[in-house]
Write an enzyme that holds these catalytic residues in place. Structure first.
Site, PDB file in Angstrom:
ATOM      1  N   HIS A 134       0.881  -1.174   0.000  1.00  0.00           N
ATOM      2  CA  HIS A 134       0.000   0.000   0.000  1.00  0.00           C
ATOM      3  C   HIS A 134       0.916   1.221   0.000  1.00  0.00           C
ATOM      4  O   HIS A 134       2.025   1.171   0.530  1.00  0.00           O
ATOM      5  CB  HIS A 134      -0.831  -0.052   1.288  1.00  0.00           C
ATOM      6  CG  HIS A 134      -1.877   1.014   1.394  1.00  0.00           C
ATOM      7  ND1 HIS A 134      -1.589   2.294   1.794  1.00  0.00           N
ATOM      8  CD2 HIS A 134      -3.219   0.989   1.177  1.00  0.00           C
ATOM      9  CE1 HIS A 134      -2.703   3.005   1.821  1.00  0.00           C
ATOM     10  NE2 HIS A 134      -3.702   2.238   1.447  1.00  0.00           N
ATOM     11  N   ASP A 211       3.321  -4.082   7.755  1.00  0.00           N
ATOM     12  CA  ASP A 211       2.048  -3.382   7.633  1.00  0.00           C
ATOM     13  C   ASP A 211       0.945  -4.390   7.957  1.00  0.00           C
ATOM     14  O   ASP A 211       0.653  -5.285   7.162  1.00  0.00           O
ATOM     15  CB  ASP A 211       1.924  -2.840   6.207  1.00  0.00           C
ATOM     16  CG  ASP A 211       0.583  -2.164   5.957  1.00  0.00           C
ATOM     17  OD1 ASP A 211      -0.329  -2.306   6.786  1.00  0.00           O
ATOM     18  OD2 ASP A 211       0.455  -1.514   4.907  1.00  0.00           O
ATOM     19  N   GLN A 214      -4.229  -5.024   7.156  1.00  0.00           N
ATOM     20  CA  GLN A 214      -5.210  -6.020   6.707  1.00  0.00           C
ATOM     21  C   GLN A 214      -5.104  -7.337   7.473  1.00  0.00           C
ATOM     22  O   GLN A 214      -6.024  -8.150   7.401  1.00  0.00           O
ATOM     23  CB  GLN A 214      -5.044  -6.295   5.204  1.00  0.00           C
ATOM     24  CG  GLN A 214      -5.265  -5.086   4.308  1.00  0.00           C
ATOM     25  CD  GLN A 214      -6.698  -4.555   4.347  1.00  0.00           C
ATOM     26  OE1 GLN A 214      -7.629  -5.217   4.804  1.00  0.00           O
ATOM     27  NE2 GLN A 214      -6.873  -3.333   3.882  1.00  0.00           N
ATOM     28  N   LYS A 237     -10.347  -0.619  10.588  1.00  0.00           N
ATOM     29  CA  LYS A 237     -10.454  -1.829   9.774  1.00  0.00           C
ATOM     30  C   LYS A 237     -10.746  -3.044  10.650  1.00  0.00           C
ATOM     31  O   LYS A 237     -10.826  -4.166  10.163  1.00  0.00           O
ATOM     32  CB  LYS A 237      -9.162  -2.053   8.993  1.00  0.00           C
ATOM     33  CG  LYS A 237      -8.898  -0.983   7.921  1.00  0.00           C
ATOM     34  CD  LYS A 237      -7.746  -1.361   7.072  1.00  0.00           C
ATOM     35  CE  LYS A 237      -7.145  -0.208   6.296  1.00  0.00           C
ATOM     36  NZ  LYS A 237      -7.984   0.298   5.215  1.00  0.00           N
ATOM     37  N   CYS A 376      -4.952   2.389  -3.591  1.00  0.00           N
ATOM     38  CA  CYS A 376      -3.693   2.939  -3.035  1.00  0.00           C
ATOM     39  C   CYS A 376      -2.541   1.963  -3.239  1.00  0.00           C
ATOM     40  O   CYS A 376      -1.660   1.845  -2.379  1.00  0.00           O
ATOM     41  CB  CYS A 376      -3.831   3.307  -1.563  1.00  0.00           C
ATOM     42  SG  CYS A 376      -5.097   4.535  -1.253  1.00  0.00           S
TER      43      CYS A 376
END
Ligand code: C6P
Length: 420
Positions: A134, A211, A214, A237, A376
């Protein structure tokens, strides 16, 4: 006519979605006269009543600044804020003092780049990234590379959209200082082997900046088992509110990290000439934080823990398997990324003859919310050779009936845009 599954629970039966849907007021609404099917969870998830209540409760009962007042409201707010930190930290197997509240994943990753890497990396040092990052885990590194004379190198992907670990080994040298990698792609759904990456990184003395935007909402994540140095994620999220997120950092790095913002709440002592910093994590939380948001983030963590992230992951695995089969029936549909066994609850696709934005618009008309665009992740779309994809992303309240509604919407899009 597309066949609708009359008994969704029979196909994706890990979680009791009928009961769970009842916890989410927004899922009771209609869109364009049709019951809402929400499949844009990778962009932001919906909010259960318990989390909404926590926000309201804070403003109704104990709205006060944290770490400042000694009156009852301030003490209650401080206790709730720190309790939330402990709950969120526990969800990823960290200690509360290793968890900094940020505005979200983006701020957390910028904090690593500018607060940590800027002090530690020298010209010529190398940062490994991946083509599926991302922009939040790519652009800060590009910016820092320009400023500090670093070299960015990309770990190649395999044909099916996984990381090519053999190729990564070829890139790892004593100049490699950082591997900035997503734990789960927001486009391909690919789950990366973080523990293995961290093991290989340690061999050359590199740190892993993961990251988790998710992955933390959807998989059991334990920072100790993974062995990562940094992990960034966002509350919105994972059933929490927008505007708050977290950075996990190993204690030794936190001690050495520079704050991005200076001001109230992050100092130990200030004279007219100089200031010293408070201990982490307060050092990185200058100014009044999103107190209600952080407290509600803690309640979202409670909710997820109550259901169990093993169960959430198993549920989404079933759902993705089902969606994979159903979507492949749709003529002209191409799915990007690896098979269901290597991905989380995200499926991006294109539909021949229909622009991704049109797919999303027709789906919206059918009451089905999906996202379309580059998500993104422009370098990834360049790699895939498509300007945009449509994306369905699942969560614990979705079931096979939701997948069927999506498939029905895709047939509707074909009918409108594709000549027979
Ligand atoms: N992805 C999506 O629709 P923030 O905006 O800071 O909460 O999260 C940024 C971010 C970082 N990494 C990954 C892997 C992400 O998926 C996101 C957010 C959304 O895919 C909005 S672009």
């Amino acid at each position: 006519m597309v066949e609708i599954n009359k008994n969704p629970g029979a196909i994706a039966g890990v979680l009791d979605t009928a009961r769970i849907k009842g916890d989410f007021p927004i899922l009771q609404r209609t869109v364009h006269g049709k019951p809402l099917v929400y499949l844009d969870n990778a962009a932001t998830s919906q909010t259960p009543t318990a989390v909404i209540r926590a926000l309201v409760d804070y403003y109704e009962r104990y709205n006060a600044n944290v770490h400042r007042g000694i009156h009852t409201l301030a003490e209650e707010a401080t206790a709730a804020y720190e309790a939330a930190r402990a709950k969120v930290a526990a969800l990823i197997g960290a200690s509360p003092d290793e968890l900094v509240f940020t505005r979200g994943t983006t701020e957390a990753l910028n904090l690593v780049a500018y607060g940590w890497a800027r002090q530690h990396l020298r010209p010529g040092d190398e940062v490994l990234v991946t083509p599926m990052e991302h922009h939040s885990n790519l652009v800060p590194w590009q910016r820092l590379a320009r400023e500090r004379g670093l070299r960015l190198r990309a770990i190649p992907l395999t044909e099916d959209g996984r990381l090519d670990l053999a190729a990564m080994d070829g890139l790892l040298t004593e100049r490699t200082r950082v591997i900035a990698v997503t734990h789960m792609s927001n486009v391909l759904g690919t789950v990366t082997p973080l523990a293995e990456i961290a093991r290989r990184a340690r061999e050359v003395g590199a740190v892993v900046v993961a990251d988790g935007a998710q992955s933390v909402p959807h998989l059991p994540v334990n920072v100790r088992a993974l062995g990562v140095d940094f992990l960034a994620f966002s509350a919105h999220k994972m059933l929490g509110p927008t505007g708050v997120g977290a950075l996990y950092a190993r204690r030794e790095w936190l001690e050495e990290m520079e704050p991005l913002l200076a001001g109230g709440g992050m100092i130990r002592r200030v004279t007219l000439e100089d200031a010293t910093w408070a201990d982490p994590p307060a050092r990185f939380e200058a100014g009044t934080p999103d107190i209600a948001g952080a407290i509600a983030f803690g309640v979202a963590a409670d909710y997820l823990r109550g259901i169990g992230l093993e169960a959430v992951a198993a549920h989404e695995r079933e759902l993705v398997r089902y969606a994979w089969e159903r979507l492949r029936e749709v003529p002209g549909l191409t799915i990007y990324g690896p098979g269901p066994e290597h991905r989380g609850g995200v499926i991006s696709f294109t539909l021949e003859g229909v622009h991704a934005h049109d797919v999303a618009q027709v789906a919206d008309g059918e009451g089905v919310a999906i996202r379309a665009g580059h998500h993104c992740a422009q370098p990834l779309h360049a790699h895939l050779g498509v300007p945009a994809t449509a994306r369905a992303s699942f969560y614990l309240y979705n079931d096979a009936g939701d997948v069927d509604r999506l498939v029905q919407a895709l047939y509707a899009a074909r009918k409108l845009f594709v000549r027979p």
